[in-house]
Design an enzyme around this catalytic site. Structure first.
Site, short mmCIF file in Angstrom:
data_model
loop_
_atom_site.label_atom_id
_atom_site.label_comp_id
_atom_site.label_asym_id
_atom_site.label_seq_id
_atom_site.Cartn_x
_atom_site.Cartn_y
_atom_site.Cartn_z
N HIS A 1 50.34 37.79 35.76
CA HIS A 1 49.42 37.85 34.63
C HIS A 1 48.59 36.57 34.55
O HIS A 1 48.44 35.95 33.49
CB HIS A 1 50.16 38.10 33.32
CG HIS A 1 49.28 38.63 32.22
ND1 HIS A 1 48.73 37.82 31.26
CD2 HIS A 1 48.86 39.89 31.94
CE1 HIS A 1 48.02 38.54 30.42
NE2 HIS A 1 48.07 39.82 30.81
N ASP B 1 44.17 45.91 29.71
CA ASP B 1 44.56 45.51 31.06
C ASP B 1 45.94 46.01 31.43
O ASP B 1 46.38 45.80 32.57
CB ASP B 1 44.47 43.98 31.21
CG ASP B 1 45.26 43.21 30.17
OD1 ASP B 1 45.28 43.63 29.01
OD2 ASP B 1 45.86 42.17 30.53
#
Length: 307
Positions: free
Chosen positions: A270, A66
């Site tokens: 995040h 990611d």
């Protein structure tokens, strides 16, 4: 000079329909510094009209997908659109091998030079410097080698007070005055005292990017008084144990670190996809550090010059 951060992605391990994988662009002057490059980053660059050909450096914090799965696609697009300028890529061990294999088996021979800088993610170390800025690594604590990045403007020249400048000064002497020197004669006598003809310089600006990590108070010496701090906040504090187990942090912990470091502003990101509404994360961080904002897609954070 511009000092501006644009958020391209804010999601953690998996994306959602309205949140993308981690990526940010820090613009300093006329250069873009791309920080992490999750899947879909080049689409986000196009959406927000960020010219990828102005990207001078790319910084990859760690090798979880990611944070870098968008890199090969972005570099390929730069190649197809005729980039000639070298691209500097900073990342942990293994990144150059991953990209080299991708380009080898796709038969891609880049038009431009890709310059790899392999990072030691365990230390605080200067990795880049130009005439205006320095970049240091910040050691994180994650499941794989991981570091953050600290961007600092270099000290700025002192503005000259033109009406107080003697006529006999030459250009080299004016430059010396701008950098804080007195002007002396050959015998060492002061002809022009710097403090009499200059003003205090503008304060140098700073941005700290703290990528995936457990809560780590040992970061405080690196973060003291930074203008803008990004810190991951994957979970709310009721999941503190899960955060520690997965080597992540909570929103409250991000706020606690910002407060202890006395930063000017905190942004958190995040986020786990379990949070459809991000307000609980924001409220939790603000309980301990009021000047907190969400690092969500498209948001711009400008750090203004100040005395």
């Amino acid at each position: 000079m511009e000092f501006e951060l644009r958020i391209l992605g804010s999601s953690s391990a998996t994306p959602s329909t309205n949140r993308h994988h981690t990526a940010q662009v820090l613009t300093i002057g006329n250069q873009h510094h791309l920080i992490d490059c999750g899947e879909g980053t080049q689409m986000q660059l196009m959406l927000y009209r960020v010219k990828h050909q102005r990207i001078c450096n790319i910084y990859i914090s760690h090798l979880h997908g990611d944070h870098y799965f968008g890199l090969a696609g972005l570099i390929s697009t730069m190649h197809l659109q005729g980039r000639q300028t070298p691209l500097h890529l900073f990342g942990p061990p293994g990144l150059s091998e991953i990209l080299s294999l991708q380009f080898k088996y796709s038969g891609t021979n880049l038009n431009f030079k890709l310059v790899f800088h392999e990072l030691d993610t365990t230390v605080y170390k200067k990795i880049f410097e130009d005439k205006g800025v320095t970049v240091h690594t910040i050691p994180m604590e994650h499941r794989v080698p991981c570091c953050g990045f600290l961007f600092r403007e270099k000290p700025k020249p002192r503005p000259l007070i033109k009406e107080k400048l003697p006529d006999f000064l030459r250009p080299p002497q004016l430059v010396r005055l701008k950098w804080g020197e007195d002007i002396k004669d050959e015998a060492g006598n002061i002809l022009v005292r710097n403090a009499d003809v200059t003003l205090a310089p503008k304060r140098s600006r700073s941005y700290a990017y703290c990528s995936d990590s457990r809560y780590k108070p040992a970061l405080l010496p690196y973060l003291q008084h930074v203008d803008l701090l990004y810190h991951e906040a994957t979970f709310t504090d009721d999941l503190r144990e899960r955060a520690a187990y997965t080597f992540h942090s909570t929103a409250r912990q991000a706020g606690e670190l910002a407060a202890a470091a006395q930063v000017r502003q905190l942004i958190i990101g995040h986020f786990s996809v379990r949070y459809k509404d991000l307000n609980p994360l924001l409220e939790e961080a603000r309980e301990v550090f009021p000047d907190t904002e969400l690092a969500t897609e498209g948001t711009i954070f400008s750090v203004m010059e100040r005395d």
